[in-house]
Write a protein that holds these residues in place. Structure first.
Motif, PDB file in Angstrom:
ATOM      1  N   SER A  68      -4.298  -7.353  -6.214  1.00  0.00           N
ATOM      2  CA  SER A  68      -3.949  -6.519  -5.058  1.00  0.00           C
ATOM      3  C   SER A  68      -2.927  -5.454  -5.451  1.00  0.00           C
ATOM      4  O   SER A  68      -2.989  -4.328  -4.966  1.00  0.00           O
ATOM      5  CB  SER A  68      -3.439  -7.363  -3.895  1.00  0.00           C
ATOM      6  OG  SER A  68      -2.304  -8.090  -4.262  1.00  0.00           O
ATOM      7  N   HIS A  69      -2.008  -5.795  -6.378  1.00  0.00           N
ATOM      8  CA  HIS A  69      -1.050  -4.789  -6.841  1.00  0.00           C
ATOM      9  C   HIS A  69      -1.740  -3.695  -7.658  1.00  0.00           C
ATOM     10  O   HIS A  69      -1.406  -2.510  -7.547  1.00  0.00           O
ATOM     11  CB  HIS A  69       0.063  -5.434  -7.671  1.00  0.00           C
ATOM     12  CG  HIS A  69       1.042  -6.198  -6.848  1.00  0.00           C
ATOM     13  ND1 HIS A  69       1.227  -7.552  -7.007  1.00  0.00           N
ATOM     14  CD2 HIS A  69       1.864  -5.820  -5.843  1.00  0.00           C
ATOM     15  CE1 HIS A  69       2.135  -7.968  -6.152  1.00  0.00           C
ATOM     16  NE2 HIS A  69       2.532  -6.933  -5.416  1.00  0.00           N
ATOM     17  N   TYR A 106      -4.859  -2.765  -7.271  1.00  0.00           N
ATOM     18  CA  TYR A 106      -5.598  -1.978  -6.285  1.00  0.00           C
ATOM     19  C   TYR A 106      -4.674  -0.977  -5.598  1.00  0.00           C
ATOM     20  O   TYR A 106      -5.017   0.199  -5.441  1.00  0.00           O
ATOM     21  CB  TYR A 106      -6.240  -2.910  -5.253  1.00  0.00           C
ATOM     22  CG  TYR A 106      -6.995  -2.192  -4.159  1.00  0.00           C
ATOM     23  CD1 TYR A 106      -8.299  -1.776  -4.364  1.00  0.00           C
ATOM     24  CD2 TYR A 106      -6.399  -1.933  -2.928  1.00  0.00           C
ATOM     25  CE1 TYR A 106      -9.001  -1.124  -3.367  1.00  0.00           C
ATOM     26  CE2 TYR A 106      -7.088  -1.280  -1.929  1.00  0.00           C
ATOM     27  CZ  TYR A 106      -8.390  -0.870  -2.158  1.00  0.00           C
ATOM     28  OH  TYR A 106      -9.074  -0.210  -1.182  1.00  0.00           O
ATOM     29  N   LEU A 107      -3.495  -1.439  -5.206  1.00  0.00           N
ATOM     30  CA  LEU A 107      -2.537  -0.551  -4.546  1.00  0.00           C
ATOM     31  C   LEU A 107      -2.061   0.547  -5.490  1.00  0.00           C
ATOM     32  O   LEU A 107      -1.867   1.691  -5.063  1.00  0.00           O
ATOM     33  CB  LEU A 107      -1.349  -1.353  -4.005  1.00  0.00           C
ATOM     34  CG  LEU A 107      -1.666  -2.266  -2.818  1.00  0.00           C
ATOM     35  CD1 LEU A 107      -0.479  -3.165  -2.507  1.00  0.00           C
ATOM     36  CD2 LEU A 107      -2.065  -1.449  -1.610  1.00  0.00           C
ATOM     37  N   ASN A 147      -4.957   3.065  -5.790  1.00  0.00           N
ATOM     38  CA  ASN A 147      -5.040   3.822  -4.536  1.00  0.00           C
ATOM     39  C   ASN A 147      -3.869   4.779  -4.398  1.00  0.00           C
ATOM     40  O   ASN A 147      -4.023   5.897  -3.895  1.00  0.00           O
ATOM     41  CB  ASN A 147      -5.095   2.880  -3.337  1.00  0.00           C
ATOM     42  CG  ASN A 147      -6.500   2.639  -2.869  1.00  0.00           C
ATOM     43  OD1 ASN A 147      -7.451   3.132  -3.457  1.00  0.00           O
ATOM     44  ND2 ASN A 147      -6.652   1.860  -1.832  1.00  0.00           N
ATOM     45  N   GLY A 148      -2.680   4.346  -4.798  1.00  0.00           N
ATOM     46  CA  GLY A 148      -1.512   5.230  -4.753  1.00  0.00           C
ATOM     47  C   GLY A 148      -1.713   6.462  -5.616  1.00  0.00           C
ATOM     48  O   GLY A 148      -1.361   7.578  -5.220  1.00  0.00           O
ATOM     49  N   ARG A 151      -8.801   5.407   2.270  1.00  0.00           N
ATOM     50  CA  ARG A 151      -7.935   4.969   1.169  1.00  0.00           C
ATOM     51  C   ARG A 151      -6.564   4.565   1.710  1.00  0.00           C
ATOM     52  O   ARG A 151      -6.012   3.541   1.322  1.00  0.00           O
ATOM     53  CB  ARG A 151      -7.746   6.065   0.126  1.00  0.00           C
ATOM     54  CG  ARG A 151      -8.880   6.274  -0.777  1.00  0.00           C
ATOM     55  CD  ARG A 151      -8.782   5.356  -1.957  1.00  0.00           C
ATOM     56  NE  ARG A 151     -10.065   5.334  -2.606  1.00  0.00           N
ATOM     57  CZ  ARG A 151     -10.485   4.359  -3.357  1.00  0.00           C
ATOM     58  NH1 ARG A 151      -9.730   3.324  -3.577  1.00  0.00           N
ATOM     59  NH2 ARG A 151     -11.654   4.394  -3.895  1.00  0.00           N
ATOM     60  N   ILE A 152      -6.025   5.364   2.581  1.00  0.00           N
ATOM     61  CA  ILE A 152      -4.713   5.051   3.159  1.00  0.00           C
ATOM     62  C   ILE A 152      -4.796   3.781   4.002  1.00  0.00           C
ATOM     63  O   ILE A 152      -3.969   2.877   3.854  1.00  0.00           O
ATOM     64  CB  ILE A 152      -4.188   6.239   3.996  1.00  0.00           C
ATOM     65  CG1 ILE A 152      -3.882   7.429   3.078  1.00  0.00           C
ATOM     66  CG2 ILE A 152      -2.940   5.845   4.781  1.00  0.00           C
ATOM     67  CD1 ILE A 152      -3.555   8.709   3.794  1.00  0.00           C
ATOM     68  N   HIS A 175      -7.036   1.323   3.908  1.00  0.00           N
ATOM     69  CA  HIS A 175      -7.317   0.157   3.078  1.00  0.00           C
ATOM     70  C   HIS A 175      -6.080  -0.277   2.304  1.00  0.00           C
ATOM     71  O   HIS A 175      -5.840  -1.477   2.123  1.00  0.00           O
ATOM     72  CB  HIS A 175      -8.474   0.430   2.131  1.00  0.00           C
ATOM     73  CG  HIS A 175      -9.791   0.533   2.824  1.00  0.00           C
ATOM     74  ND1 HIS A 175     -10.928   0.952   2.189  1.00  0.00           N
ATOM     75  CD2 HIS A 175     -10.163   0.299   4.108  1.00  0.00           C
ATOM     76  CE1 HIS A 175     -11.942   0.943   3.030  1.00  0.00           C
ATOM     77  NE2 HIS A 175     -11.491   0.558   4.206  1.00  0.00           N
ATOM     78  N   SER A 176      -5.289   0.669   1.851  1.00  0.00           N
ATOM     79  CA  SER A 176      -4.050   0.325   1.142  1.00  0.00           C
ATOM     80  C   SER A 176      -3.085  -0.402   2.067  1.00  0.00           C
ATOM     81  O   SER A 176      -2.447  -1.386   1.663  1.00  0.00           O
ATOM     82  CB  SER A 176      -3.379   1.579   0.587  1.00  0.00           C
ATOM     83  OG  SER A 176      -4.165   2.148  -0.416  1.00  0.00           O
ATOM     84  N   TYR A 182      -1.853  -4.187   1.497  1.00  0.00           N
ATOM     85  CA  TYR A 182      -0.409  -4.425   1.396  1.00  0.00           C
ATOM     86  C   TYR A 182       0.023  -5.541   2.341  1.00  0.00           C
ATOM     87  O   TYR A 182       0.827  -6.397   1.985  1.00  0.00           O
ATOM     88  CB  TYR A 182       0.349  -3.131   1.704  1.00  0.00           C
ATOM     89  CG  TYR A 182       1.850  -3.290   1.628  1.00  0.00           C
ATOM     90  CD1 TYR A 182       2.489  -3.387   0.406  1.00  0.00           C
ATOM     91  CD2 TYR A 182       2.618  -3.347   2.785  1.00  0.00           C
ATOM     92  CE1 TYR A 182       3.869  -3.537   0.330  1.00  0.00           C
ATOM     93  CE2 TYR A 182       3.990  -3.504   2.728  1.00  0.00           C
ATOM     94  CZ  TYR A 182       4.608  -3.586   1.498  1.00  0.00           C
ATOM     95  OH  TYR A 182       5.970  -3.747   1.424  1.00  0.00           O
ATOM     96  N   ASP A 192     -14.684  -0.224   0.468  1.00  0.00           N
ATOM     97  CA  ASP A 192     -14.532   0.991  -0.335  1.00  0.00           C
ATOM     98  C   ASP A 192     -15.884   1.468  -0.855  1.00  0.00           C
ATOM     99  O   ASP A 192     -16.187   2.660  -0.830  1.00  0.00           O
ATOM    100  CB  ASP A 192     -13.600   0.751  -1.524  1.00  0.00           C
ATOM    101  CG  ASP A 192     -12.134   0.871  -1.173  1.00  0.00           C
ATOM    102  OD1 ASP A 192     -11.818   1.415  -0.098  1.00  0.00           O
ATOM    103  OD2 ASP A 192     -11.306   0.429  -1.985  1.00  0.00           O
TER     104      ASP A 192
END
Length: 122
Positions: A6-7, A9-10, A13-14, A85-86, A88-89, A93, A106
């Protein structure tokens, strides 16, 4: 420190969101205008001629008379990917255990965005 999925992925995405914002800021505020390679070197317009100017206009909420009629489709696909994207992030989180579902979504959003662009080319 080992990054969880998950980190990771974030983080990805960031990076995507930062690149989207950089592109938006460039289109909105850059005095340098992008010239079409095909038009300047071969004398004819490519299928995406006018998209940069149209995107810049759309970001100013001016949706009248685009140079390229397919600009609406490209902009809709871009906006869909950007907003999801925003969202989903934010979901990942708050709820990291939902990562597999979000990655599936996605993929669905990406395929739908391609469908939107292809629809615009028909």
């Amino acid at each position: 420190m080992k990054l969880t999925n998950s980190h990771k992925y974030l983080l990805v995405n960031g990076i995507f969101i930062a690149l989207y914002f950089a592109g938006i800021l460039y289109l909105k505020y850059s005095p340098i205008k992008i010239q079409c390679y095909y038009k300047s070197h071969y004398g004819f317009e490519c299928p995406t001629c006018g998209l940069t100017r149209d995107f810049s206009q759309f970001l100013s909420l001016d949706f009248h008379s685009p140079l390229n009629p397919t600009s609406y489709y490209y902009f809709a696909a871009f906006a869909l990917i950007f907003v999801t994207r925003i969202l989903h992030s934010l979901i990942v989180y708050r709820k990291p255990h939902q990562l597999k579902s979000i990655i599936f979504l996605d993929g669905v959003v990406f395929v739908f965005s391609i469908f939107i662009v292809i629809l615009g080319l028909l």
